[in-house]
Design a protein around this motif. Sequence first.
Motif, PDB file in Angstrom:
ATOM      1  N   TRP A  12       0.765  -1.111   0.187  1.00 31.11           N
ATOM      2  CA  TRP A  12       0.023  -0.106  -0.054  1.00 31.11           C
ATOM      3  C   TRP A  12       1.028   1.284   0.056  1.00 31.11           C
ATOM      4  O   TRP A  12       0.339   2.403  -0.068  1.00 31.11           O
ATOM      5  N   ASN A  13       2.202   0.941   0.336  1.00 34.75           N
ATOM      6  CA  ASN A  13       3.057   2.171   0.264  1.00 34.75           C
ATOM      7  C   ASN A  13       3.480   2.983  -0.987  1.00 34.75           C
ATOM      8  O   ASN A  13       3.593   2.227  -1.929  1.00 34.75           O
ATOM      9  N   PRO A  14       3.452   4.174  -1.058  1.00 32.23           N
ATOM     10  CA  PRO A  14       3.707   4.804  -2.416  1.00 32.23           C
ATOM     11  C   PRO A  14       5.032   4.710  -2.754  1.00 32.23           C
ATOM     12  O   PRO A  14       5.845   4.648  -1.953  1.00 32.23           O
ATOM     13  N   ASN A  15       5.315   4.729  -4.007  1.00 31.67           N
ATOM     14  CA  ASN A  15       6.908   4.609  -4.488  1.00 31.67           C
ATOM     15  C   ASN A  15       6.945   5.647  -5.830  1.00 31.67           C
ATOM     16  O   ASN A  15       5.830   6.186  -6.220  1.00 31.67           O
ATOM     17  N   GLN A  16       7.955   5.292  -6.535  1.00 37.82           N
ATOM     18  CA  GLN A  16       8.108   6.134  -7.614  1.00 37.82           C
ATOM     19  C   GLN A  16       7.400   5.574  -8.980  1.00 37.82           C
ATOM     20  O   GLN A  16       7.518   4.588  -9.373  1.00 37.82           O
ATOM     21  N   GLN A  17       6.638   6.428  -9.536  1.00 40.11           N
ATOM     22  CA  GLN A  17       6.238   6.248 -10.866  1.00 40.11           C
ATOM     23  C   GLN A  17       7.083   6.131 -11.919  1.00 40.11           C
ATOM     24  O   GLN A  17       8.003   7.173 -11.740  1.00 40.11           O
ATOM     25  N   ARG A  18       6.945   5.478 -13.019  1.00 39.71           N
ATOM     26  CA  ARG A  18       7.755   5.247 -14.223  1.00 39.71           C
ATOM     27  C   ARG A  18       6.849   5.163 -15.441  1.00 39.71           C
ATOM     28  O   ARG A  18       5.632   4.644 -15.253  1.00 39.71           O
ATOM     29  N   TYR A  19       7.255   5.582 -16.418  1.00 41.87           N
ATOM     30  CA  TYR A  19       6.757   5.592 -17.883  1.00 41.87           C
ATOM     31  C   TYR A  19       7.537   5.244 -18.730  1.00 41.87           C
ATOM     32  O   TYR A  19       8.906   5.236 -18.816  1.00 41.87           O
ATOM     33  N   THR A  65       7.764   9.480  -4.114  1.00 40.87           N
ATOM     34  CA  THR A  65       6.598   8.774  -3.948  1.00 40.87           C
ATOM     35  C   THR A  65       5.345   8.949  -4.596  1.00 40.87           C
ATOM     36  O   THR A  65       4.255   8.742  -4.334  1.00 40.87           O
ATOM     37  N   THR A  66       5.565   9.501  -5.722  1.00 40.18           N
ATOM     38  CA  THR A  66       4.662  10.423  -6.374  1.00 40.18           C
ATOM     39  C   THR A  66       3.236  11.194  -5.601  1.00 40.18           C
ATOM     40  O   THR A  66       2.425  11.017  -5.669  1.00 40.18           O
ATOM     41  N   TYR A  67       4.243  12.049  -4.622  1.00 36.66           N
ATOM     42  CA  TYR A  67       3.444  12.601  -3.735  1.00 36.66           C
ATOM     43  C   TYR A  67       2.542  12.117  -2.797  1.00 36.66           C
ATOM     44  O   TYR A  67       1.433  12.461  -2.632  1.00 36.66           O
ATOM     45  N   GLY A  68       3.077  10.843  -2.617  1.00 40.44           N
ATOM     46  CA  GLY A  68       1.937  10.029  -1.806  1.00 40.44           C
ATOM     47  C   GLY A  68       0.976   9.429  -2.224  1.00 40.44           C
ATOM     48  O   GLY A  68       0.125   8.781  -1.764  1.00 40.44           O
ATOM     49  N   SER A  69       1.068   8.940  -3.652  1.00 39.98           N
ATOM     50  CA  SER A  69      -0.078   8.508  -4.656  1.00 39.98           C
ATOM     51  C   SER A  69       0.490   7.347  -5.310  1.00 39.98           C
ATOM     52  O   SER A  69       1.626   7.167  -5.460  1.00 39.98           O
TER      53      SER A  69
END
Length: 476
Positions: free
Chosen positions: A234-241, A261-265
């Motif tokens: 459930w913990n936020p992490n780095q989004q990637r594309y 953390t993608t601003y906690g999302s």
Amino acid sequence: MFRRCAVAVAMVLLSQMTIIGPASAAPVVITNATQFTDTTGAAVHAHGGGVLKVGAFYYWFGENRNPDNTFKAVSVYRSTDLKNWEFRNHALTQSSAAELQVANIERPKVIYNSTTRKFVMWMHKENGKDYNEARAAVAVSDTVDGNYTWQGSFRPPSGTTSRDQTLFTDDDGTAYQITATANNADLSIFRLNAAHTGYDALVANPWPGQFREAPALFKRNGVYFMLTSGTSGWNPNQQRYATATSITGPWTAMADAGNATTYGSQTTFVLPVQGTSGTSYLYLGDRWGNSMGGTVNDSQYVWLPLTFPTNTTITLPWYPQLSIDTAAGTITGVGGGPYYNLVARHSGKCVDVSSNSAADGATVLQYGCRGGLNQQWRLTATSGGYVQVIAQHSGKCLDVSDASTADGATVLQYRCGSGTNQQWSFQDQGNGYYRLVARHSGKCLDVSDASTADGGRLIQWTCGTGTNQQFTRRTV
């Protein structure tokens, strides 16, 4: 009236404009990291969801859970302005099928099949006890916000698992499911059958063994973008594309978007918002209540504008609020500043993160001031008069590499932490210029060799009187 209107426009709009609503909506402001409410004041429970535009309305489907986090319903809301949401229906509930009476349903997404004239919902199904089922599931409806009829649950071809998932319909009407397979190790792209209710074939598995989940796929100017998160519960992490010019690939390697953390999302969907001034792209994310000691229904929403420095790159900046004009198709960040250009006195050039990169370790250099978010910085106070200097495009901090105290140490961006090598004081040098002094070393931010060229590197150096160590803060 609805039926007469639908028939009248069917040939033009391929039967997709099934509900006719108000012609436009006034601009609105939404506040991030909150629980949205519907038009009655009740909390909107559309977590892990997706949005489908039908006529003038945006329909938002998502997870609505029981207090023990098990499945209660897939709830659907509608809005013309993306702020004022009207609850429409519990489109799928525990009573819709026997196997839903004790279950987990996650990541519901709905697409429209213009041939069958059915709205088709796909989702990730579990047994309500553990995550061992890992099945895809399908339900269909004749109306977008009606009661969906359960079609069953199943594994993808070859029996691999299916967990976090999304849907995408291409310009030619071909539909795809993108899902975390092989126990989350892979992220697979499956073409769906003509009815959109089952699998046709696996068309790509571009990132084997990379453990990506929460996929969102969208297309812009002929380029496919895949935005996903890593796997950290459930913990936020780095989004990637990643990007491709064909959905089957080749796809690029993954690149970072937003802060660590993608601003906690976590990504749930990317929504194109098309209007008279063009099309904007809206990141929809959940700040999961489970990561804050609560449940899924305690989750908050984080919605942010995606920006595109080039046709194949994106940035994901933070704003505490958004101004959305669905009629114009514009999305503007509000607040969180002020934002500054840091301009070197000797060269008149801006402190810049190379290539708009959001990656940890991306080079910081000077470059001609161009107005990009990678040249905008905000200051966050720490203690003792020191601040963190945060890049607006990435949410990452101005950092002296490896906390070095040596002259010539590289200055870069890195995920923000508590290190004093990310803390700076602004020492007034008169006439609106400042030296930026690193707390850990007492040395100054410096343009290497007093270069006046684009690409001149930023380093730390013993403080002196050189104008290559003096910067003005120009408010954006």
